[in-house]
Design an enzyme around this catalytic site. Sequence first.
Site, PDB file in Angstrom:
ATOM      1  N   HIS A 269     -17.454 -27.004   7.804  1.00 42.56           N
ATOM      2  CA  HIS A 269     -17.467 -27.433   6.405  1.00 42.56           C
ATOM      3  C   HIS A 269     -18.906 -27.498   5.885  1.00 42.56           C
ATOM      4  O   HIS A 269     -19.167 -27.163   4.725  1.00 42.56           O
ATOM      5  CB  HIS A 269     -16.844 -28.826   6.272  1.00 42.56           C
ATOM      6  CG  HIS A 269     -15.351 -28.848   6.265  1.00 42.56           C
ATOM      7  ND1 HIS A 269     -14.599 -28.363   5.216  1.00 42.56           N
ATOM      8  CD2 HIS A 269     -14.466 -29.326   7.175  1.00 42.56           C
ATOM      9  CE1 HIS A 269     -13.310 -28.543   5.478  1.00 42.56           C
ATOM     10  NE2 HIS A 269     -13.203 -29.117   6.664  1.00 42.56           N
ATOM     11  N   ASP A 276     -10.027 -27.245   3.754  1.00 44.34           N
ATOM     12  CA  ASP A 276      -8.832 -28.046   4.018  1.00 44.34           C
ATOM     13  C   ASP A 276      -7.886 -27.831   2.848  1.00 44.34           C
ATOM     14  O   ASP A 276      -8.274 -28.047   1.685  1.00 44.34           O
ATOM     15  CB  ASP A 276      -9.169 -29.539   4.104  1.00 44.34           C
ATOM     16  CG  ASP A 276     -10.029 -29.886   5.304  1.00 44.34           C
ATOM     17  OD1 ASP A 276     -10.170 -29.042   6.205  1.00 44.34           O
ATOM     18  OD2 ASP A 276     -10.563 -31.013   5.327  1.00 44.34           O
ATOM     19  N   GLU A 334      -5.556 -29.458  13.498  1.00 42.66           N
ATOM     20  CA  GLU A 334      -5.253 -29.775  12.103  1.00 42.66           C
ATOM     21  C   GLU A 334      -4.623 -28.568  11.417  1.00 42.66           C
ATOM     22  O   GLU A 334      -5.283 -27.535  11.242  1.00 42.66           O
ATOM     23  CB  GLU A 334      -6.530 -30.174  11.348  1.00 42.66           C
ATOM     24  CG  GLU A 334      -7.197 -31.429  11.890  1.00 42.66           C
ATOM     25  CD  GLU A 334      -8.556 -31.709  11.260  1.00 42.66           C
ATOM     26  OE1 GLU A 334      -9.053 -32.837  11.432  1.00 42.66           O
ATOM     27  OE2 GLU A 334      -9.115 -30.792  10.602  1.00 42.66           O
ATOM     28  N   HIS A 337      -6.733 -27.267   8.271  1.00 42.15           N
ATOM     29  CA  HIS A 337      -8.146 -26.887   8.367  1.00 42.15           C
ATOM     30  C   HIS A 337      -8.269 -25.444   8.835  1.00 42.15           C
ATOM     31  O   HIS A 337      -7.772 -25.076   9.903  1.00 42.15           O
ATOM     32  CB  HIS A 337      -8.861 -27.826   9.346  1.00 42.15           C
ATOM     33  CG  HIS A 337     -10.295 -27.461   9.596  1.00 42.15           C
ATOM     34  ND1 HIS A 337     -11.342 -28.290   9.257  1.00 42.15           N
ATOM     35  CD2 HIS A 337     -10.870 -26.360  10.157  1.00 42.15           C
ATOM     36  CE1 HIS A 337     -12.488 -27.710   9.600  1.00 42.15           C
ATOM     37  NE2 HIS A 337     -12.217 -26.533  10.148  1.00 42.15           N
TER      38      HIS A 337
END
Length: 385
Positions: A269, A276, A334, A337
Amino acid sequence: MAHRIEPQRTQRTQRTPTTTGVVLLCVLRVLCGSSSLGAQPVDTAFRQLLTSGKPAPAPPAWRALIGEYGATDSDTLFVLERDGRLTTLRHGTYAALTEVAPDTFLLADGRLTVERAGGKVAAVSVGGARLPKRALGTEDGSQFTITPLRPVAELRREALAATPPHEQGPFRPSDLVAVTTFDTTVHLDVRYATRNNFMRTPFYSSARAFLQRPAAEALGRASAMLRPFGYGLLVHDAYRPWYVTKMFWEGTPVPQRVFVADPAQGSRHNRGEAVDLTLYDLRTGKPAEMTGGYDEMTARSYPVYPGGTSLQRWQRDLLRVAMESVGFTVYDAEWWHFDFKDWRSYPIGTQTFEQLDTRDSGLGTRRGAVPESRVPRPESRPLQP
């Protein structure tokens, strides 16, 4: 720590593709070209979703029973919906349930009974063994939260004074653009600009999201691929200043740190190369329901989690197929993500959105950013205890 769930190898009931499905495959071939998802062509991955058909929602009466049961990870019993039937999964074996009386079900080799307390499912009994229901995330779909290890103001002060890890280049020049640049149907729900996030505090001063230009272009292609299915992309976060990553790490209990990045390594990120996101219904505007909530620090967040309902898993898999077909890769803890393929080409950044604007880093409207006054701000929900 949330336990890791390995993929279950199962056979799906195959159905003949509908006329709509054939048309969608043609559209997807044009959009995808000859890209591949792992070792299989993109249209093969989409074909698997289309031939199985979009599942119907599970009956509301089943939702309270769906979940995980058992005191230990080694003996977990899943109750889930699969192919329109309430089903158990234990030790890699699926078994359909047949209800013979209220809260009483027959299995192939026995009986399952449901125990309720205070109007909620508390446990099930199978073969004489009582298996308590596990608390996973939130049952009403609200934001999962934690209690930070230290006061957020203290975390912020220390993180802003810290220095990102040194890296050896060379790197490409940063070229961050708004995630909406290449497809205006991409919507925003930037929860870190509100109190509606896992640490219950705003981290950003404005609800904006940016990616490096190649990643943003790929996001636009993924969005176009999803439109024939009736879905759009809803972005929760993209470029994240390094100091925020440090706040997440220092404030998160150690058992849950698999869900946050180590600031000593930096996050993708921080490079503007991770996003996300989830799906939303183009007709209603409502977010699609997945197996677990965004930023939920439980096993339901794993992209191979076998529980939940057929529709939840189908929507989760559709998102993954679309994103991975254009060069993103899902993070294995996740489902929301995704990292872009060239993330190693960009350096870690820690500038705030305002600092990026001041330094003329291409985030103004001339480079495709949505002016702050036009960015839809997500509604804040009541805080969870």
